[in-house]
Design a protein around this motif. Structure first.
Motif, PDB file in Angstrom:
ATOM      1  N   ALA A  73       6.175   6.438   8.633  1.00 17.09           N
ATOM      2  CA  ALA A  73       5.862   6.561  10.064  1.00 17.09           C
ATOM      3  C   ALA A  73       6.957   7.311  10.814  1.00 17.09           C
ATOM      4  N   GLY A  74       8.193   7.280  10.301  1.00 15.32           N
ATOM      5  CA  GLY A  74       9.295   7.931  11.005  1.00 15.32           C
ATOM      6  C   GLY A  74       9.335   9.432  10.813  1.00 15.32           C
ATOM      7  N   GLN A  75       8.485   9.991   9.960  1.00 11.69           N
ATOM      8  CA  GLN A  75       8.624  11.414   9.608  1.00 11.69           C
ATOM      9  C   GLN A  75       7.602  12.271  10.363  1.00 11.69           C
ATOM     10  N   GLU A  76       8.156  13.198  11.140  1.00 12.16           N
ATOM     11  CA  GLU A  76       7.345  14.023  12.042  1.00 12.16           C
ATOM     12  C   GLU A  76       6.183  14.716  11.314  1.00 12.16           C
ATOM     13  N   GLN A  77       6.476  15.300  10.127  1.00 17.12           N
ATOM     14  CA  GLN A  77       5.449  16.094   9.422  1.00 17.12           C
ATOM     15  C   GLN A  77       4.336  15.227   8.837  1.00 17.12           C
ATOM     16  N   LEU A  78       4.518  13.910   8.885  1.00 16.22           N
ATOM     17  CA  LEU A  78       3.491  13.014   8.317  1.00 16.22           C
ATOM     18  C   LEU A  78       2.639  12.373   9.410  1.00 16.22           C
ATOM     19  N   LYS A  79       2.857  12.803  10.658  1.00 14.13           N
ATOM     20  CA  LYS A  79       2.119  12.201  11.793  1.00 14.13           C
ATOM     21  C   LYS A  79       0.608  12.444  11.661  1.00 14.13           C
ATOM     22  N   ASP A  88      -3.272  13.278  12.820  1.00 16.31           N
ATOM     23  CA  ASP A  88      -3.951  14.079  13.838  1.00 16.31           C
ATOM     24  C   ASP A  88      -4.786  13.133  14.720  1.00 16.31           C
ATOM     25  N   LEU A  89      -5.526  13.692  15.661  1.00 16.18           N
ATOM     26  CA  LEU A  89      -6.257  12.837  16.608  1.00 16.18           C
ATOM     27  C   LEU A  89      -7.309  11.966  15.918  1.00 16.18           C
ATOM     28  N   CYS A  90      -7.762  12.418  14.755  1.00 15.56           N
ATOM     29  CA  CYS A  90      -8.800  11.666  14.041  1.00 15.56           C
ATOM     30  C   CYS A  90      -8.224  10.673  13.038  1.00 15.56           C
ATOM     31  N   GLY A  91      -6.902  10.622  12.913  1.00 23.17           N
ATOM     32  CA  GLY A  91      -6.293   9.628  12.018  1.00 23.17           C
ATOM     33  C   GLY A  91      -5.978  10.155  10.626  1.00 23.17           C
ATOM     34  N   ARG A  92      -6.090  11.483  10.429  1.00 21.53           N
ATOM     35  CA  ARG A  92      -5.771  12.052   9.119  1.00 21.53           C
ATOM     36  C   ARG A  92      -4.334  12.557   9.099  1.00 21.53           C
ATOM     37  N   GLY A  93      -3.780  12.778   7.926  1.00 26.13           N
ATOM     38  CA  GLY A  93      -2.424  13.332   7.895  1.00 26.13           C
ATOM     39  C   GLY A  93      -1.886  13.476   6.488  1.00 26.13           C
ATOM     40  N   ARG A  94      -0.661  14.043   6.415  1.00 28.03           N
ATOM     41  CA  ARG A  94      -0.035  14.275   5.097  1.00 28.03           C
ATOM     42  C   ARG A  94       0.677  13.025   4.602  1.00 28.03           C
ATOM     43  N   PHE A  95       0.780  12.936   3.280  1.00 30.06           N
ATOM     44  CA  PHE A  95       1.564  11.870   2.654  1.00 30.06           C
ATOM     45  C   PHE A  95       2.962  12.381   2.330  1.00 30.06           C
ATOM     46  N   TYR A  96       3.914  11.475   2.281  1.00 31.22           N
ATOM     47  CA  TYR A  96       5.223  11.784   1.718  1.00 31.22           C
ATOM     48  C   TYR A  96       5.013  12.091   0.229  1.00 31.22           C
ATOM     49  N   PHE A  97       5.716  13.087  -0.316  1.00 29.14           N
ATOM     50  CA  PHE A  97       5.575  13.366  -1.759  1.00 29.14           C
ATOM     51  C   PHE A  97       6.892  13.809  -2.380  1.00 29.14           C
ATOM     52  N   GLU A  98       6.930  13.694  -3.712  1.00 31.80           N
ATOM     53  CA  GLU A  98       8.046  14.224  -4.498  1.00 31.80           C
ATOM     54  C   GLU A  98       7.454  15.139  -5.562  1.00 31.80           C
ATOM     55  N   LYS A  99       8.108  16.312  -5.782  1.00 32.62           N
ATOM     56  CA  LYS A  99       7.606  17.201  -6.848  1.00 32.62           C
ATOM     57  C   LYS A  99       8.021  16.630  -8.193  1.00 32.62           C
ATOM     58  N   ASP A 151       0.855  -1.182   0.000  1.00 30.54           N
ATOM     59  CA  ASP A 151       0.000   0.000   0.000  1.00 30.54           C
ATOM     60  C   ASP A 151       0.898   1.242   0.000  1.00 30.54           C
ATOM     61  N   TYR A 152       1.000   1.876  -1.168  1.00 31.30           N
ATOM     62  CA  TYR A 152       1.837   3.081  -1.324  1.00 31.30           C
ATOM     63  C   TYR A 152       1.389   4.214  -0.399  1.00 31.30           C
ATOM     64  N   LEU A 153       0.112   4.146   0.054  1.00 30.94           N
ATOM     65  CA  LEU A 153      -0.440   5.272   0.820  1.00 30.94           C
ATOM     66  C   LEU A 153      -0.564   4.955   2.305  1.00 30.94           C
ATOM     67  N   ASP A 154       0.118   3.903   2.746  1.00 27.05           N
ATOM     68  CA  ASP A 154       0.026   3.535   4.160  1.00 27.05           C
ATOM     69  C   ASP A 154       0.996   4.409   4.968  1.00 27.05           C
ATOM     70  N   ARG A 155       0.444   5.351   5.702  1.00 26.44           N
ATOM     71  CA  ARG A 155       1.314   6.274   6.460  1.00 26.44           C
ATOM     72  C   ARG A 155       1.908   5.613   7.697  1.00 26.44           C
ATOM     73  N   LEU A 156       1.491   4.383   7.993  1.00 30.00           N
ATOM     74  CA  LEU A 156       2.112   3.664   9.110  1.00 30.00           C
ATOM     75  C   LEU A 156       3.245   2.761   8.620  1.00 30.00           C
ATOM     76  N   ASP A 157       3.498   2.760   7.326  1.00 29.39           N
ATOM     77  CA  ASP A 157       4.665   2.048   6.807  1.00 29.39           C
ATOM     78  C   ASP A 157       5.911   2.691   7.440  1.00 29.39           C
ATOM     79  N   PRO A 158       6.929   1.867   7.800  1.00 23.72           N
ATOM     80  CA  PRO A 158       8.091   2.435   8.482  1.00 23.72           C
ATOM     81  C   PRO A 158       8.704   3.636   7.752  1.00 23.72           C
ATOM     82  N   PHE A 159       8.643   3.673   6.429  1.00 24.90           N
ATOM     83  CA  PHE A 159       9.234   4.801   5.697  1.00 24.90           C
ATOM     84  C   PHE A 159       8.540   6.126   6.044  1.00 24.90           C
TER      85      PHE A 159
END
Ligand code: B12
Ligand code: SF4
Length: 429
Positions: free
Chosen positions: A54-60, A62-73, A44-52
């Motif tokens: 999950a380690g990034q602070e800005q991708l944490k 929120d309390l409801c389980g939403r958040g940013r994805f890692y991206f490349e321009k 799952d490319y969009l799994d934010r709990l994947d170790p890649f």
């Protein structure tokens, strides 16, 4: 021997993407029906709990389980070159999929989730990589893009397309008899905090900008037992937030949502519920509002679109302004937090001249709740989408992009002005 099946949720190519409770629920449901009849592996490319990620602070989350994805321009596709926004690829880096595929034994089948029509470049990328590393695996696509743009999807190089909701051809192709009582295959995630439920298919309305009536037909409740099984599985797996993907969650609530929520309360299940796919304000009664709040609903997204009665009537009369006002009153009286009640309003719709969008935004603000501008995506096969052929080539799914269309319709400055106004209004609450 059981077949080996790879499940893939592709990366997203878009100007913007946010994890607003995004899960490949269609694909996981199909895999659930085949539980124990095949060996599954998930990427799952969009799994934010994947170790890649999950380690990034800005991708944490929120309390409801939403958040940013890692991206490349990345460079914008040629047809979107004139949209003055950065184009990006969201999700795990492509090299991780290559490394993963190199180390896996051969797969018999690969199921690929497709979602927004304009996200097909991610699907194409996945197909290319599978062909490179596992040329003999049969690639199967299913989901919204395949259903709405089947001719286009047919040219991406997959072996089999599942269009719409009829899964019979798939079972024949796989040569497996499914067990339709099984819940979605949620246990395939190593760690899971967000889950999805859908209590019914379809919708009783026929909004002119929406594909649901054509794809799903009449409103059809799913079995309550099935939904409760699925919820229990999610709860056991430690899920904290559940979003409903229903199109008409509050319709016929006495026979669908109410019995479900009563069971939640009875079984003392503590989960936060969310309705990102818009609730219909018309069906919010005082009793239902109380039940929703007491059973764990935390966010309430209401589909409103416009306060102009002419626009409302012309697009299908799904809801009127007084109904929104009454629903908000009832939700507040039931104890919902005003900052968690949001009304969606459509931005860049082709009938902008009668939509009175700015007045609508102020009307929503006057109710003391947040507004959210939902950029219009023209959908082929819908009356409004077809009308948009005036402005775009709707046969190119990239032109359905929700960030692009409002800019094409009303110009970048006007679209930005309205988005800024929405932010300002929300800040003053
Ligand atoms: C949930 C949902 C969302 C979620 C996110 C979903 C996600 N995972 O990304 C949220 C609320 C965030 C969302 C947002 C938006 N959405 Co939306 N959304 C939906 C909804 C309700 C369900 C999509 C879904 O996940 N289906 C999967 C499951 C739930 O469907 P299912 O029927 O049970 O699946 C069965 C079969 O279809 C099949 N199947 C399904 N998938 C697969 C996969 C495989 C491999 C196989 C074999 C079979 C299979 O088997 C399943 C078994 O029962 C659809 C409407 C609909 N009812 O389809 C609109 C829909 C996809 N959204 C739409 C729109 C317009 C939007 C927004 C643009 C709205 C806005 N302006 O903000 C945004 C765009 C977000 C973005 N970043 O670009 C449009 C499509 C637009 C397009 N051009 O593609 C739809 C069709 C609604 C409509 N108006 O017509 N959306
Ligand atoms: S009420 Fe919602 S799901 Fe139903 S037709 Fe209208 S926009 Fe589509």
């Amino acid at each position: 021997m059981k077949p080996r099946i790879l499940l893939v949720n592709p990366p997203i190519y878009d100007f913007a993407a946010y994890d607003f409770w995004l899960k490949p629920y269609g694909m996981l449901s199909v895999a659930g029906y085949l539980r124990e009849k095949a060996d599954f592996v998930l990427f799952d490319y969009l799994d934010r709990l994947d170790p890649f990620m999950a380690g990034q602070e800005q991708l944490k989350s929120d309390l409801c389980g939403r958040g940013r994805f890692y991206f490349e321009k990345i460079t914008s596709p040629e047809c979107l070159k004139n949209i003055p926004r950065h184009f990006r690829r969201f999700g795990l880096p492509r090299s991780l999929f290559g490394d993963f595929l190199k180390n896996e034994k051969p797969f018999d089948f690969v199921l690929v989730q497709t979602t927004m029509t304009y996200w097909y470049p991610g699907v194409r990328e996945v197909i290319e990589d599978i062909r490179k590393f596992h040329p003999n695996a049969k690639i199967i696509l299913g989901g919204n893009y395949v259903t709405l743009c089947s001719t286009h999807a047919g040219n991406l190089g997959a072996d089999f397309l599942v269009q719409g909701t009829n899964l019979e051809p798939l079972w024949k192709y796989l040569d497996i008899i499914p067990d339709l009582n099984q819940p979605a295959l949620w246990e395939i995630y190593k760690e899971l905090k967000v889950g999805i439920l859908k209590l019914a298919d379809g919708c009783p309305f026929s909004c002119t900008y929406c594909s649901v009536p054509k794809v799903y037909g009449k409103f059809k409740p799913r079995s309550l037992k099935h939904s409760l099984n699925e919820l229990e599985l999610l709860y056991r797996l430690g899920v904290e937030n559940v979003a409903f993907y229903d199109d008409a969650l509050l319709f016929e609530a006495e026979t669908v949502l109410i019995p479900f929520l009563e069971k939640i309360i009875k079984n003392k299940i503590k989960i936060n519920f969310h309705s990102p796919n818009a609730l219909n304000a018309r069906f919010v009664t005082s009793e239902l509002a109380k039940l929703m709040v007491s059973s764990g609903f935390k966010t309430f997204y209401l589909g409103f679109e416009s306060a102009s009665s002419q626009w409302q009537k012309q697009t299908g009369s799904k809801v009127f302004s007084d109904e929104l006002a009454q629903a908000v009153e009832k939700l507040l009286a039931a104890g919902a937090d005003a900052t968690n009640i949001t009304a969606y309003q459509i931005l860049g719709h082709p009938f902008i001249d009668i939509q009175e969008l700015e007045e609508s935004m102020r009307f929503v603000h006057s109710l003391g709740i947040h507004g959210m501008l939902a950029d219009f995506s023209p959908i082929p096969g819908t009356p409004d989408g077809e009308y948009c052929r005036k402005w775009i080539n709707i046969d190119e799914p990239l032109m359905h992009n929700k960030t692009a269309f409002p800019v094409i319709m009303m110009g970048f400055d006007e679209s930005n002005r309205l988005k800024d106004l929405q932010r300002q209004l929300n800040r003053t609450l």
